[in-house]
Design a protein around this motif. Structure first.
Motif, short mmCIF file in Angstrom:
data_model
loop_
_atom_site.label_atom_id
_atom_site.label_comp_id
_atom_site.label_asym_id
_atom_site.label_seq_id
_atom_site.Cartn_x
_atom_site.Cartn_y
_atom_site.Cartn_z
N LYS A 168 0.84 -1.20 0.00
CA LYS A 168 0.00 0.00 0.00
C LYS A 168 0.88 1.25 0.00
CE LYS A 168 -3.58 2.35 2.71
NZ LYS A 168 -4.39 2.32 3.95
N GLN A 169 1.97 1.21 0.76
CA GLN A 169 2.86 2.38 0.82
C GLN A 169 3.48 2.67 -0.53
OE1 GLN A 169 3.03 4.45 3.53
NE2 GLN A 169 3.98 5.77 1.98
N HIS A 170 3.86 1.63 -1.25
CA HIS A 170 4.44 1.83 -2.58
C HIS A 170 3.40 2.44 -3.53
CE1 HIS A 170 7.15 1.31 -5.93
NE2 HIS A 170 6.23 0.64 -6.60
N PHE A 171 2.14 1.96 -3.41
CA PHE A 171 1.06 2.55 -4.21
C PHE A 171 0.93 4.04 -3.91
CE2 PHE A 171 -3.28 4.13 -3.99
CZ PHE A 171 -3.67 4.02 -5.32
N ILE A 172 0.91 4.38 -2.61
CA ILE A 172 0.76 5.78 -2.21
C ILE A 172 1.91 6.63 -2.74
CG2 ILE A 172 0.86 7.33 -0.18
CD1 ILE A 172 -0.93 5.29 1.28
N ASP A 173 3.12 6.11 -2.63
CA ASP A 173 4.29 6.85 -3.12
C ASP A 173 4.21 7.09 -4.63
OD1 ASP A 173 5.25 6.79 -0.55
OD2 ASP A 173 6.69 5.16 -0.91
N GLU A 174 3.80 6.06 -5.37
CA GLU A 174 3.69 6.18 -6.84
C GLU A 174 2.58 7.15 -7.23
OE1 GLU A 174 5.55 4.64 -9.45
OE2 GLU A 174 6.84 4.51 -7.69
N PHE A 175 1.44 7.05 -6.55
CA PHE A 175 0.31 7.94 -6.87
C PHE A 175 0.71 9.39 -6.61
CE2 PHE A 175 -3.82 9.87 -6.86
CZ PHE A 175 -4.69 9.03 -7.52
N LYS A 176 1.40 9.60 -5.48
CA LYS A 176 1.83 10.95 -5.12
C LYS A 176 2.80 11.52 -6.15
CE LYS A 176 2.87 11.51 -0.75
NZ LYS A 176 3.51 11.80 0.56
N LYS A 177 3.73 10.67 -6.62
CA LYS A 177 4.71 11.11 -7.62
C LYS A 177 4.00 11.57 -8.91
CE LYS A 177 8.16 8.19 -7.88
NZ LYS A 177 8.83 6.96 -8.39
N ARG A 209 -1.63 25.06 -1.37
CA ARG A 209 -1.01 23.86 -0.78
C ARG A 209 -1.57 22.58 -1.43
NH1 ARG A 209 -2.74 23.44 4.02
NH2 ARG A 209 -4.17 25.20 3.96
N ARG A 210 -1.33 22.46 -2.73
CA ARG A 210 -1.84 21.35 -3.51
C ARG A 210 -1.31 20.00 -3.01
NH1 ARG A 210 -0.07 19.04 -8.49
NH2 ARG A 210 -1.57 19.00 -10.21
N ALA A 211 -0.04 19.97 -2.61
CA ALA A 211 0.57 18.72 -2.13
C ALA A 211 -0.12 18.23 -0.85
CB ALA A 211 2.06 18.91 -1.90
N ASP A 212 -0.59 19.16 -0.01
CA ASP A 212 -1.29 18.76 1.22
C ASP A 212 -2.65 18.13 0.90
OD1 ASP A 212 0.82 19.79 2.61
OD2 ASP A 212 -0.23 21.56 3.38
N TYR A 213 -3.30 18.66 -0.13
CA TYR A 213 -4.57 18.08 -0.60
C TYR A 213 -4.34 16.66 -1.13
CZ TYR A 213 -8.23 17.44 -4.24
OH TYR A 213 -9.21 16.96 -5.08
N ILE A 214 -3.26 16.48 -1.89
CA ILE A 214 -2.93 15.15 -2.42
C ILE A 214 -2.66 14.18 -1.26
CG2 ILE A 214 -1.19 13.86 -3.74
CD1 ILE A 214 -0.91 16.48 -5.49
N ASP A 215 -1.91 14.63 -0.26
CA ASP A 215 -1.63 13.78 0.91
C ASP A 215 -2.90 13.44 1.67
OD1 ASP A 215 1.07 13.65 0.44
OD2 ASP A 215 1.61 15.22 1.87
N ALA A 216 -3.80 14.41 1.83
CA ALA A 216 -5.06 14.17 2.57
C ALA A 216 -5.88 13.11 1.83
CB ALA A 216 -5.85 15.46 2.70
N PHE A 217 -5.93 13.22 0.51
CA PHE A 217 -6.66 12.22 -0.28
C PHE A 217 -6.06 10.83 -0.06
CE2 PHE A 217 -6.67 9.74 -4.28
CZ PHE A 217 -8.04 9.53 -4.43
N LEU A 218 -4.74 10.72 -0.20
CA LEU A 218 -4.09 9.41 -0.13
C LEU A 218 -4.15 8.80 1.26
CD1 LEU A 218 -1.04 10.14 -2.44
CD2 LEU A 218 -2.89 8.52 -2.88
N ASN A 219 -4.08 9.62 2.28
CA ASN A 219 -4.01 9.09 3.65
C ASN A 219 -5.35 8.98 4.35
OD1 ASN A 219 -1.13 8.74 3.76
ND2 ASN A 219 -0.98 10.96 3.80
N HIS A 220 -6.37 9.73 3.89
CA HIS A 220 -7.63 9.76 4.65
C HIS A 220 -8.91 9.56 3.83
CE1 HIS A 220 -5.40 11.22 8.13
NE2 HIS A 220 -4.82 12.11 7.34
N LEU A 221 -8.87 9.75 2.53
CA LEU A 221 -10.14 9.88 1.80
C LEU A 221 -10.42 8.81 0.75
CD1 LEU A 221 -10.19 13.77 1.24
CD2 LEU A 221 -11.58 12.45 2.87
N ILE A 222 -9.52 7.86 0.56
CA ILE A 222 -9.77 6.88 -0.51
C ILE A 222 -10.87 5.89 -0.09
CG2 ILE A 222 -8.82 4.99 -1.89
CD1 ILE A 222 -6.13 6.41 -1.84
N ASN A 223 -11.86 5.78 -0.95
CA ASN A 223 -12.94 4.81 -0.73
C ASN A 223 -12.51 3.46 -1.34
OD1 ASN A 223 -15.24 3.31 -0.61
ND2 ASN A 223 -16.58 4.86 -1.51
N TRP A 224 -11.81 2.66 -0.52
CA TRP A 224 -11.27 1.37 -1.04
C TRP A 224 -12.39 0.40 -1.40
CZ3 TRP A 224 -6.65 1.58 -2.74
CH2 TRP A 224 -5.69 2.38 -2.12
#
Ligand code: MN
Length: 193
Positions: free
Chosen positions: A106-115, A171-186
């Motif tokens: 999951k962490q690798h997915f998050i890192d790739e999505f963020k990149k 602060r676009r990067a903070d929005y991206i982090d919030a999505f990846l860490n808190h908002l994904i509907n798995w």
């Protein structure tokens, strides 16, 4: 003809706070999405497109430049509905095991999505898609959409400024982090696999 009621939000407008505010959803859902729907209805009225499903409109209109306005508005309707369904503050399921084949963790997915998200210049979307049995992260500019490229969308993040500016300003990067860490509907991702 399409109607906002065909694309319901599955949660209250304050359900994603503090990461996405009710104020943002008031504009994003009630104004931005509604406007794309109105524009699309006006563009397809009295044309063959008025008989098609939304996905068929997107695929057929993607073939010709003369239909660019129809493509842009139809795609933005699809993209927004897909984005709002991609969000949940407390997803009842976690990262699907099926995705481990392509992302290892999951962490690798998050890192790739963020990149990929941080590399998108200007307005557009970042997607988790399925293509030929493989899972990958792709970005699209403006209204563009994976179903016009034979890819199956599984998850998306809206990176147009209107999606985050009221809450995050620059602060676009903070929005991206919030999505990846808190908002994904798995659960939604799982249902699209
Ligand atoms: Mn948007």
């Amino acid at each position: 003809m399409f109607d906002l009621k065909n694309f319901p939000l599955n949660y209250d407008k304050d359900a994603l706070e503090p990461y996405i505010s009710k104020n943002t959803l008031d504009f994003h859902y009630d104004k931005h999405l509604a406007t794309y729907i109105t524009n699309l209805n006006n563009l397809i009225k009295d044309s063959k497109f008025s008989e098609f499903s939304l996905k068929k409109i997107i695929i057929e209109s993607s073939q010709k430049n003369e239909n660019a306005s129809i493509f842009n508005n139809a795609s933005q309707v699809f993209n927004h509905d897909f984005f709002f369904k991609s969000l949940s503050l407390n997803s009842s399921v976690d990262f699907p095991n099926q995705l481990l084949v392509s992302f290892n963790s999951k962490q690798h997915f998050i890192d790739e999505f963020k990149k990929v998200a941080n590399s998108l210049f200007g307005s557009g979307w970042v997607w988790l898609v399925k293509e030929a049995g493989d899972y990958k992260i792709v970005k699209t500019s403006n209204a563009d959409n994976p179903i016009a490229h034979n890819q199956t969308p599984l998850l998306t993040l809206d990176l147009w400024e209107h999606s985050y500016y009221l809450d995050y300003q620059n602060r676009r990067a903070d929005y991206i982090d919030a999505f990846l860490n808190h908002l994904i509907n798995w659960e939604f991702v799982q249902s699209n696999l």
